[in-house]
Design an enzyme around this catalytic site. Structure first.
Site, PDB file in Angstrom:
ATOM      1  N   SER A 160      -2.390 -22.941  -6.918  1.00 51.62           N
ATOM      2  CA  SER A 160      -3.465 -23.083  -8.067  1.00 51.62           C
ATOM      3  C   SER A 160      -2.403 -22.568  -9.159  1.00 51.62           C
ATOM      4  CB  SER A 160      -4.449 -22.149  -8.064  1.00 51.62           C
ATOM      5  OG  SER A 160      -5.035 -21.881  -9.532  1.00 51.62           O
ATOM      6  N   ARG A 164     -16.452 -31.818  -0.546  1.00 55.60           N
ATOM      7  CA  ARG A 164     -16.447 -31.749  -1.899  1.00 55.60           C
ATOM      8  C   ARG A 164     -15.220 -31.499  -2.685  1.00 55.60           C
ATOM      9  NH1 ARG A 164     -19.068 -26.722  -0.706  1.00 55.60           N
ATOM     10  NH2 ARG A 164     -18.054 -25.031  -1.968  1.00 55.60           N
ATOM     11  N   GLY A 168     -11.875 -28.238   3.965  1.00 54.55           N
ATOM     12  CA  GLY A 168     -12.496 -28.403   2.578  1.00 54.55           C
ATOM     13  C   GLY A 168     -12.701 -29.773   2.216  1.00 54.55           C
ATOM     14  N   ALA A 169     -13.146 -30.605   3.188  1.00 53.94           N
ATOM     15  CA  ALA A 169     -13.250 -32.056   2.743  1.00 53.94           C
ATOM     16  C   ALA A 169     -14.538 -32.376   2.473  1.00 53.94           C
ATOM     17  CB  ALA A 169     -13.095 -32.749   4.147  1.00 53.94           C
ATOM     18  N   TYR A 206      -7.591 -13.749  -5.498  1.00 48.94           N
ATOM     19  CA  TYR A 206      -7.592 -15.039  -5.581  1.00 48.94           C
ATOM     20  C   TYR A 206      -5.964 -15.408  -5.776  1.00 48.94           C
ATOM     21  CZ  TYR A 206      -8.109 -20.113  -6.682  1.00 48.94           C
ATOM     22  OH  TYR A 206      -8.029 -21.461  -6.613  1.00 48.94           O
ATOM     23  N   ALA A 207      -5.417 -14.841  -7.001  1.00 46.03           N
ATOM     24  CA  ALA A 207      -4.088 -15.270  -7.406  1.00 46.03           C
ATOM     25  C   ALA A 207      -3.082 -14.791  -6.288  1.00 46.03           C
ATOM     26  CB  ALA A 207      -3.850 -14.514  -8.746  1.00 46.03           C
ATOM     27  N   ALA A 208      -3.416 -13.446  -5.693  1.00 49.30           N
ATOM     28  CA  ALA A 208      -2.510 -12.956  -4.726  1.00 49.30           C
ATOM     29  C   ALA A 208      -2.635 -13.858  -3.628  1.00 49.30           C
ATOM     30  CB  ALA A 208      -3.070 -11.705  -4.250  1.00 49.30           C
TER      31      ALA A 208
END
Ligand code: NAP
Length: 248
Positions: free
Chosen positions: A143, A19, A16-17, A156-158
């Site tokens: 996160s 940005r 994920g480089a 997303y939280a999972a």
């Protein structure tokens, strides 16, 4: 890339480089004299500029991490071309949001594939190199949503909670080989992932911080570079929160 430099410096793979946080991590690691193998689907203008400025020390590999079956070959080619990596930063993630009841199953699969399966497979294959080196660093980007609730982010939280559980148990498994495994859990940062949060909602996030600010990608990248360093040799299986105090 100059081979004598390659032999003196430690190589870190960053996903994920292109940005946001990943770009900030690459920038700091280059300043600290690491060799960076930068992975993302696209070569953004910012990443392209960074590659131009640090020709000797960074290589971009275009890769879609949704292609889980290709990750073994990706890791093999990284090791063949750049040597056995010292570090891995699992930063790439999909930030799809939505109410669970109406979310497409394909979106749920995408989140699980990119945010959980890809980091697990990259850790699996690259930790083999670290085991041979008898040293290594894995940093997973979680996160604060892994441990707090947020409407519309249940899947997303999972994925982030899964990454934290993975981190703790893997640290137990690979510690004897001199490999540390940790998470950095950022709070809200202004990146492309969070473009939709603006105006009053953004101000209310800032008000939650005792410092009255948002953590920046550079702030979270500093925690990653610390975990990469020799100074963090006794840190493993843990989570560093960088959220300007918003969950305090
Ligand atoms: P971002 O601006 O959306 O960047 C995401 C990065 O991941 C991009 O470089 C993107 O590159 C890459 N990526 C996405 N899907 C990919 C795929 N299928 N294959 C390969 N690369 C892929 O996000 P960010 O805000 O910097 O987030 C970075 C990390 O921090 C994520 O793990 C995120 O969950 C976490 N985080 C962010 C926040 C926040 O407020 N922003 C808060 C807490 C945690 P390409 O599009 O070029 O592939």
């Amino acid at each position: 890339m100059n081979s004598s430099l390659k032999s003196q410096k430690k190589t870190v793979v960053v996903t994920g480089a292109s940005r946001g946080l990943g770009l900030a991590i690459c920038t700091q690691l280059l300043q600290e004299n690491y060799i960076v193998v930068a992975i993302s689907r696209s070569l953004s203008e910012d990443l392209s500029r960074l590659c131009e400025e640090h020709k000797q020390s960074i290589a971009h590999i275009p890769y879609d991490l949704a292609d889980l079956d290709g990750i073994h070959a990706l890791c093999k080619s990284i090791t063949e071309v750049h040597g056995r990596p010292y570090g891995l930063v699992n930063n790439a993630a999909a930030g799809l949001d939505g109410v669970l009841a109406t979310m497409h199953n394909s979106e749920i699969s995408t989140l699980l594939d990119i945010n959980v399966q890809a980091p697990i497979l990259l850790s699996k294959y690259l930790s083999r190199s670290m085991m041979l080196n008898r040293t290594g660093r894995i940093v997973n980007i979680s996160s604060i949503i892994a441990s707090t609730g947020f409407n519309g982010l249940s899947v997303y939280a999972a994925t982030k909670a899964a990454l934290e559980g993975f981190t703790r148990s893997l640290s137990r498994e690979v510690g004897k080989a001199g490999i540390t495994v940790n998470c950095v859990a950022p709070g809200y940062m202004q990146t492309e992932m969070t473009l939709s949060l603006q105006g009053e909602r953004l101000e209310s996030v800032k008000r939650r911080s005792p410092l009255g600010i948002l953590a920046s990608p550079a702030d979270a990248a500093s925690a990653v570079s610390y975990l990469m360093s020799e100074r963090a040799k006794s840190m493993t299986g843990t989570i560093i929160t960088v959220d300007a105090g918003s969950t305090a």
